[in-house]
Design an enzyme around this catalytic site. Structure first.
Site, PDB file in Angstrom:
ATOM      1  N   ASP A  61     -63.624  16.008 -44.450  1.00 58.71           N
ATOM      2  CA  ASP A  61     -62.767  17.340 -44.226  1.00 58.71           C
ATOM      3  C   ASP A  61     -62.830  18.309 -45.537  1.00 58.71           C
ATOM      4  OD1 ASP A  61     -60.925  19.092 -42.719  1.00 58.71           O
ATOM      5  OD2 ASP A  61     -59.776  17.403 -42.204  1.00 58.71           O
ATOM      6  N   ASP A  77     -59.917  22.834 -34.861  1.00 54.22           N
ATOM      7  CA  ASP A  77     -58.434  21.917 -35.101  1.00 54.22           C
ATOM      8  C   ASP A  77     -57.816  22.136 -33.651  1.00 54.22           C
ATOM      9  OD1 ASP A  77     -59.051  20.557 -37.105  1.00 54.22           O
ATOM     10  OD2 ASP A  77     -57.779  21.866 -38.463  1.00 54.22           O
TER      11      ASP A  77
END
Length: 694
Positions: A441, A498
């Site tokens: 990430d 997301d």
């Protein structure tokens, strides 16, 4: 004297031509030319006339337009000498190297200080042209702007398509009319960015998804880019891509651009899309085990967030396996004192409070269920509230009083000691535990654009991949904030967004398919009530949207009703049965006559079968569905067409179209020119068609 060069494949010819020793211009790019075409004639035939109010000759719009040759638009190179003096180089031919499908051209500056090298390679299978430029200097110089080889844009285009976005809203298409002046986009966030995907499509007049001429570009760099689409007063147009300006903070003697990937198409945007999809999947991504089936993922993030309890995770893993998951990914919260997002980034050691016996008991349980194990890292970031920051605050990039993002700073990846530290911490975890997957990430933008930061991140990933070659890596950056061919030459999957909202995903996936194949595009079945949009969507819709890409689940499976569980198992089973051919299929966007319908066709590489997903994103203006034309089928072949989820037709669908009752066998010509007629459906549903050539 004219110099000329050409590159060819069965789809296209690219011709470069130069006046004498000057840098070449793009003389032709389009449908294949005969082998005996006189390239010198092409250059002269394309020359502009001269009239009042102009110079006596038109300055070259070359592959690196030179201000020193009076070029009136954006130059391809802006630089200063080591003492700050502006440099205006004028390049002259030095050498060429052409072998088969590649070409390298070398030019020397008349001052003797600089060497410019442009390289081009054409892939005859994927139809992608890769162009890159390099600049070498005999003493350190300061670089402000350096474009990859500059292409002239077709003057048959009325519009250009580029891409914007935001968190949970990636891959939004912008259509802008060409006009005199410049379309200038620059991403200075230090990563690829949700806001500025580095791609551009130029459809010629009348082009659609399935027909017409189009040209497309992608700049394969993860650190922020600049795009220029400029129309000069004389009508010529240029396309420039390069790193964001002023990203090189120190003087140096060598610079190079990232690869610029280009293609042209005679069957609409899909021709460009298929070229990018195939090139990325087959030529850029380096799969640890290319033939291994892509596993169904389960990610625990939206089930537990930071609340890690071993009995709960084991129970969730059991239910995920029963649903069909084949890989369990442990997300954020397993390390340091990480109970929320304010602490512990860079403290990459297992939290003994949550895992007193380490990760082994959870991994053993996951393996016992037949699933492999993946884990989350955010290696390039650091929290001020972390053990590492307290010892090494100087490792953080940017000023001490900078605005934080998600309560974190970025580490300075240009520092070898930082990369060594992160490598050792990650390697310790990967060596101790049988981990086959990393979700990598990158949850904040950088405090400044810096090419050295991106090169440092690349170096860390390369080192880890060399040491752990069987570990796959997913590129995630608050979802889709780092998606480009540069990062994908080092990773194997992207987290597109997301947002697990299937309605948003339907649109995003459709647009992202202009560049990304299904095999690398992660798509998960989210919770009944989406955590990012609050929207409540039916399990069938959520499942079929995820089944269009690399499928996974990201919810608490304990919330599912028996009916939802059955639907999810059925769709997952269908995906597993079809993944071997679907993940190598071409994803083709269909031209829907109904704006409420977002439809695509996934066509096997041998053309023997396809799946079509007809998603209804909103309420149609008309009562009944309009016929939907398919694409790229054999007109003389016959196809058996089956609506595999026809049992999902609602009660308000009261008629009897054939597909609602039984399969049909029709010609490819009928499917291409009339199309398929679907039953009526509610918004936020998907019809799924299977087609087989008989």
């Amino acid at each position: 004297m004219t110099r000329s060069w050409r590159l060819d494949d069965e789809r296209q010819t690219l011709v470069l031509a130069a006046h004498g020793d000057r840098l070449p211009e793009l003389a032709y790019w389009g449908a294949p030319l005969p082998a005996g075409e006189d390239l010198g004639v092409l250059q002269r035939a394309a020359a502009l006339d001269v009239t009042g109010g102009m110079l006596d000759a038109n300055p070259d719009l070359s592959i690196c337009p030179e201000a020193a040759r009076l070029f009136p638009g954006q130059p391809g190179l802006i630089l200063r000498d080591g003492d700050g003096t502006p440099l205006l180089p004028k390049f002259c031919f030095s050498a060429e190297r052409q072998t088969g499908d590649s070409l390298e051209l070398i030019y020397e500056d008349t001052s003797g200080l600089l060497t410019y090298t442009a390289s081009f390679a054409i892939n005859p299978r994927t139809h992608i042209i890769t162009a890159q430029a390099r600049l070498d200097a005999k003493r350190p110089i300061h670089l402000h702007w350096f474009a990859a080889p500059v292409m002239q844009a077709s003057q048959q285009c009325d519009e250009m398509i580029d891409f914007a976005g935001r968190w949970c809203g990636e891959f939004q298409m912008n259509t802008t009319a060409w006009s005199p002046g410049m379309r200038y986009r620059e991403n200075r966030t230090g990563r690829t960015g949700h806001e500025h995907f580095p791609g551009l499509i130029l459809p010629e007049r009348g082009a659609t998804n399935t027909q017409g001429h189009a040209f497309a570009f992608h700049y394969g760099w993860s650190g922020g880019h600049r795009m220029i689409a400029e129309e000069l007063p004389d009508g010529r147009r240029q396309i420039q891509f390069g790193h964001a300006a002023r990203m090189e903070h120190v003087a140096d003697t060598a610079f190079h651009t990232a690869p610029l990937y280009m293609t042209c198409s005679r069957d609409g945007l899909n021709g460009c899309a298929v070229a990018f999809q195939r090139h990325l999947r087959d030529e850029i991504v380096t799969w640890p085990q290319r033939e291994r089936p892509r596993p169904v993922h389960y990610n625990c993030w939206e089930a537990v967030y930071f609340d890690h309890k071993l009995p709960t995770l084991k129970e969730i893993a059991e239910q995920a396996a029963q649903l069909g998951a084949e890989r369990f990914v442990l997300d954020d919260g397993w390390f340091g004192q990480r109970d929320d997002d304010t602490t512990s980034l860079s403290d990459w050691q297992v939290d003994p409070r949550k895992y007193p016996d380490g990760l082994g008991p959870l991994i053993d349980h996951v393996h016992g269920l037949g699933m492999s194990f993946g884990i989350w890292f955010e290696p390039e970031m650091i929290n001020p509230d972390s053990d590492v920051h307290r010892v090494h605050p100087e490792w953080a990039l940017g000023s001490e009083d900078q605005t934080l993002g998600r309560q974190q700073k970025a580490l300075n990846m240009a520092l070898p000691q930082v990369r060594d530290f992160i490598y050792e911490r990650m390697a310790a975890i990967l060596s101790e535990y049988p981990i086959d997957y990393i979700k990598w990430d990158h949850n904040r933008v950088l405090p400044m654009p810096d090419a050295a930061q991106t090169r440092g991140s690349y170096a860390l990933i390369d080192r880890l991949r060399a040491a752990f070659p069987d570990v796959e890596i997913e590129s995630c950056a608050s979802g889709g904030g780092r998606i480009d061919f540069g990062i994908l030459s080092r990773t194997h999957r992207v987290w597109l967004s997301d947002s697990n909202d299937a309605l948003e995903r339907l649109k995003m996936q459709h647009n992202a398919a202009l560049f990304l194949p299904a095999a690398v595009t992660g798509s998960h079945v989210g919770p009944r009530r989406c955590h990012t949009s609050g929207r409540v969507l039916d399990i069938s819709f959520r499942a079929w949207v995820a089944a269009q890409r690399h499928m996974g689940f990201e919810m608490d499976p304990r919330e599912l009703t028996d009916e939802e569980r059955t639907v999810l198992q059925e769709v997952t089973g269908w995906w597993k049965e079809n993944r071997d051919w679907m993940l190598r299929a071409d994803v083709l966007r269909l031209d829907s006559p109904d704006p409420a319908v977002i439809a695509e066709q996934q066509l096997a590489t041998d053309g023997s079968r396809f799946a079509a997903f007809i998603g209804k994103a909103g309420t149609s203006a008309q009562i009944a569905p309009r016929p939907l034309r398919l694409t790229r089928l054999d007109t003389d072949a016959r196809y058996e067409i089956t609506l595999i989820n026809r049992h999902a037709a609602p009660m308000l669908s009261r008629g009897s179209p054939l597909l609602k009752d039984e399969p049909m066998v029709v010609s490819g010509s009928y499917l291409l020119h009339h199309g398929i007629m679907m039953p009526w459906s509610f918004p936020e549903t998907v019809w799924v068609i299977e087609g087989r050539r008989v």
